[in-house]
Design an enzyme around this catalytic site. Structure first.
Site, PDB file in Angstrom:
ATOM      1  N   LYS A 199     -75.173  62.139   9.423  1.00 41.00           N
ATOM      2  CA  LYS A 199     -74.929  62.324  10.851  1.00 41.00           C
ATOM      3  C   LYS A 199     -75.748  61.287  11.607  1.00 41.00           C
ATOM      4  O   LYS A 199     -76.978  61.267  11.511  1.00 41.00           O
ATOM      5  CB  LYS A 199     -75.306  63.740  11.282  1.00 41.00           C
ATOM      6  CG  LYS A 199     -75.042  64.029  12.755  1.00 41.00           C
ATOM      7  CD  LYS A 199     -75.397  65.476  13.070  1.00 41.00           C
ATOM      8  CE  LYS A 199     -75.160  65.817  14.528  1.00 41.00           C
ATOM      9  NZ  LYS A 199     -75.544  67.220  14.831  1.00 41.00           N
ATOM     10  N   ARG A 249     -72.199  67.237  24.728  1.00 37.53           N
ATOM     11  CA  ARG A 249     -73.324  67.863  25.433  1.00 37.53           C
ATOM     12  C   ARG A 249     -72.842  68.659  26.637  1.00 37.53           C
ATOM     13  O   ARG A 249     -73.455  69.657  27.018  1.00 37.53           O
ATOM     14  CB  ARG A 249     -74.348  66.796  25.818  1.00 37.53           C
ATOM     15  CG  ARG A 249     -74.987  66.162  24.591  1.00 37.53           C
ATOM     16  CD  ARG A 249     -76.010  65.095  24.923  1.00 37.53           C
ATOM     17  NE  ARG A 249     -76.535  64.501  23.695  1.00 37.53           N
ATOM     18  CZ  ARG A 249     -77.384  63.479  23.657  1.00 37.53           C
ATOM     19  NH1 ARG A 249     -77.811  62.946  24.797  1.00 37.53           N
ATOM     20  NH2 ARG A 249     -77.812  63.000  22.504  1.00 37.53           N
ATOM     21  N   ARG A 262     -82.405  61.921  19.631  1.00 37.80           N
ATOM     22  CA  ARG A 262     -82.598  62.531  18.315  1.00 37.80           C
ATOM     23  C   ARG A 262     -82.756  61.467  17.223  1.00 37.80           C
ATOM     24  O   ARG A 262     -82.445  61.709  16.066  1.00 37.80           O
ATOM     25  CB  ARG A 262     -81.429  63.454  18.000  1.00 37.80           C
ATOM     26  CG  ARG A 262     -81.267  64.584  19.012  1.00 37.80           C
ATOM     27  CD  ARG A 262     -80.175  65.564  18.592  1.00 37.80           C
ATOM     28  NE  ARG A 262     -80.147  66.717  19.481  1.00 37.80           N
ATOM     29  CZ  ARG A 262     -79.122  67.044  20.272  1.00 37.80           C
ATOM     30  NH1 ARG A 262     -78.020  66.297  20.262  1.00 37.80           N
ATOM     31  NH2 ARG A 262     -79.165  68.109  21.046  1.00 37.80           N
ATOM     32  N   GLU A 310     -78.687  60.107   1.569  1.00 33.25           N
ATOM     33  CA  GLU A 310     -78.646  61.423   2.207  1.00 33.25           C
ATOM     34  C   GLU A 310     -77.589  62.316   1.547  1.00 33.25           C
ATOM     35  O   GLU A 310     -77.818  63.500   1.282  1.00 33.25           O
ATOM     36  CB  GLU A 310     -78.333  61.271   3.701  1.00 33.25           C
ATOM     37  CG  GLU A 310     -79.449  60.654   4.517  1.00 33.25           C
ATOM     38  CD  GLU A 310     -80.508  61.676   4.921  1.00 33.25           C
ATOM     39  OE1 GLU A 310     -80.500  62.803   4.394  1.00 33.25           O
ATOM     40  OE2 GLU A 310     -81.348  61.338   5.779  1.00 33.25           O
ATOM     41  N   LYS A 327     -70.445  62.040  10.176  1.00 33.06           N
ATOM     42  CA  LYS A 327     -70.235  62.261  11.609  1.00 33.06           C
ATOM     43  C   LYS A 327     -70.974  61.179  12.389  1.00 33.06           C
ATOM     44  O   LYS A 327     -72.172  60.983  12.143  1.00 33.06           O
ATOM     45  CB  LYS A 327     -70.757  63.656  12.000  1.00 33.06           C
ATOM     46  CG  LYS A 327     -70.563  64.027  13.462  1.00 33.06           C
ATOM     47  CD  LYS A 327     -71.096  65.420  13.745  1.00 33.06           C
ATOM     48  CE  LYS A 327     -70.865  65.796  15.211  1.00 33.06           C
ATOM     49  NZ  LYS A 327     -71.388  67.143  15.534  1.00 33.06           N
ATOM     50  N   SER A 377     -66.518  64.124  19.986  1.00 33.83           N
ATOM     51  CA  SER A 377     -66.103  64.275  21.374  1.00 33.83           C
ATOM     52  C   SER A 377     -65.819  62.947  22.067  1.00 33.83           C
ATOM     53  O   SER A 377     -64.854  62.821  22.822  1.00 33.83           O
ATOM     54  CB  SER A 377     -67.182  65.035  22.142  1.00 33.83           C
ATOM     55  OG  SER A 377     -68.429  64.345  22.085  1.00 33.83           O
ATOM     56  N   TYR A 384     -60.579  67.761  17.655  1.00 31.14           N
ATOM     57  CA  TYR A 384     -60.195  68.605  18.780  1.00 31.14           C
ATOM     58  C   TYR A 384     -58.684  68.630  18.970  1.00 31.14           C
ATOM     59  O   TYR A 384     -58.182  69.450  19.744  1.00 31.14           O
ATOM     60  CB  TYR A 384     -60.909  68.130  20.052  1.00 31.14           C
ATOM     61  CG  TYR A 384     -62.410  68.208  19.905  1.00 31.14           C
ATOM     62  CD1 TYR A 384     -63.071  69.419  20.024  1.00 31.14           C
ATOM     63  CD2 TYR A 384     -63.166  67.071  19.587  1.00 31.14           C
ATOM     64  CE1 TYR A 384     -64.449  69.511  19.862  1.00 31.14           C
ATOM     65  CE2 TYR A 384     -64.542  67.156  19.414  1.00 31.14           C
ATOM     66  CZ  TYR A 384     -65.174  68.379  19.551  1.00 31.14           C
ATOM     67  OH  TYR A 384     -66.539  68.463  19.364  1.00 31.14           O
TER      68      TYR A 384
END
Length: 337
Positions: A210, A220, A231, A247, A262, A288, A327
């Site tokens: 990610k 958000r 982050r 990872e 992602k 998004s 979505y």
């Protein structure tokens, strides 16, 4: 002698092709017949948002067509997704109250756990009910874990919270948990907690690679994020590809049943490398910002919306993802059926 003598219109002796790939592109039926990559509704997962305290569904301003649901509208939307043939639902919740520890994440009566129970009661095993396992929607500081005294995210203290959250989600009835906070050791902590609590059948879809992406922006709005800062100390640097494989390998070794990359579209190379490296299912999340860009450009007439949706989903599938979070899942599943 040539295979096609020159004419007045073609005065040069231009050789004609002996092999003609265009033959298999002549008609829609031929193109369908020889398509190398196919997307089906069963490959698609619909991310859904439920907000505590709503009396009516609320549109997400930066994501046209996406809603923050009430408990009732969430159940209705879940039924519609199942009827469309969508393969799964990934649930996110927006609580009415937040605190430093994200205590709502482990509250059996909290927004996420009650919504999971609602969906399982509504659709049962007709689809796969998944829940995002992270603290960012529940913390007043908006980070994915608890904070140390210096304001940094405390990796190991966060693992304790993830373990408790995993058990709470399993007891609510989720089929898969999706640890998404990018804490070191998160999959092992979650798997150990689930097994110790007797939830050996609950699977782990690990957000393994990610990235700290600009394309998360509209999300958000969807979760009423409280985040200040960024982050980057725990999500991956967009410059790194080999690190993603490390990872992924760690998460598989720790017990992940499936792994996720992602975002999807800016990281199709990572999707491909991941699919080549592991023998568990690979998911990719069309996030998004990717959704919002297509919708915004289409609204202005700059691109053909339906073709763009189909092309993006096909590209993610072609790169090697067997599961696509999008979505557009319901709309695409209906079209594909």
């Amino acid at each position: 002698m040539t295979d096609h003598p020159p004419t007045a219109a073609t005065p040069f002796d231009v050789p004609r092709p002996a092999v003609r790939p265009r033959r298999l592109r002549r008609t829609p039926a031929l193109r369908r017949l020889v398509a190398e990559t196919r997307v089906s509704g069963a490959d698609l997962v619909l991310p859904m948002f439920v907000k505590e305290g709503l009396t009516e569904p609320a549109p997400v301003p930066s994501m046209p067509g996406v809603l923050q649901h009430t408990r009732d509208s969430l159940r209705k939307a879940a039924r519609e997704a199942v009827e469309a043939g969508v393969g799964g639902l990934m649930l996110f919740a927006v609580p009415a109250q937040k605190d430093a520890e994200g205590s709502g994440a482990t509250d059996p009566g909290g927004a996420l756990n009650t919504a999971v129970a609602d969906l399982v009661a509504e659709v049962g095993d007709a689809t796969t009910v998944m829940a995002d396992l992270c603290l960012d929607e529940f913390t007043d500081h908006g980070h994915c874990g608890v904070l140390a005294a210096d304001g940094s995210v405390d990796n190991d203290a966060t693992l304790d919270r993830y373990a408790a959250m995993a058990v709470a989600l399993a007891e609510a009835g989720t089929h898969l948990v999706g640890p998404s906070g990018m804490m070191d050791g998160q999959v092992r902590a979650v798997r150990t907690a689930l097994d110790a609590a007797g939830h050996t059948g609950v699977g782990v879809l690990a957000y393994a690679a990610k990235y700290a992406s600009a394309f998360f922006g509209p999300f958000r709005d969807a979760v009423d994020s409280s985040l200040t800062g960024d982050r980057r100390t725990y999500q991956m640097d967009p410059a790194n590809g080999a690190e993603a494989l490390r990872e992924v390998a760690l998460d598989v070794a720790e017990g992940a049943d499936a792994v996720m990359v992602k975002p999807a579209l800016s990281y199709l190379d990572v999707v491909r490398r991941t699919a080549d490296a592991v023998d568990v299912p690979v998911a990719a999340y069309q996030v998004s910002g990717e959704y919002a860009m297509v919708e915004a450009a289409a609204a202005r007439g700059w691109i053909e919306r339906d073709r763009a949706i189909a092309e993006t989903l096909t590209s993610i599938r072609r790169a090697g993802a067997s599961i696509i979070l999008t979505y557009w899942a319901v709309e695409a599943a209906r079209e594909l059926s």
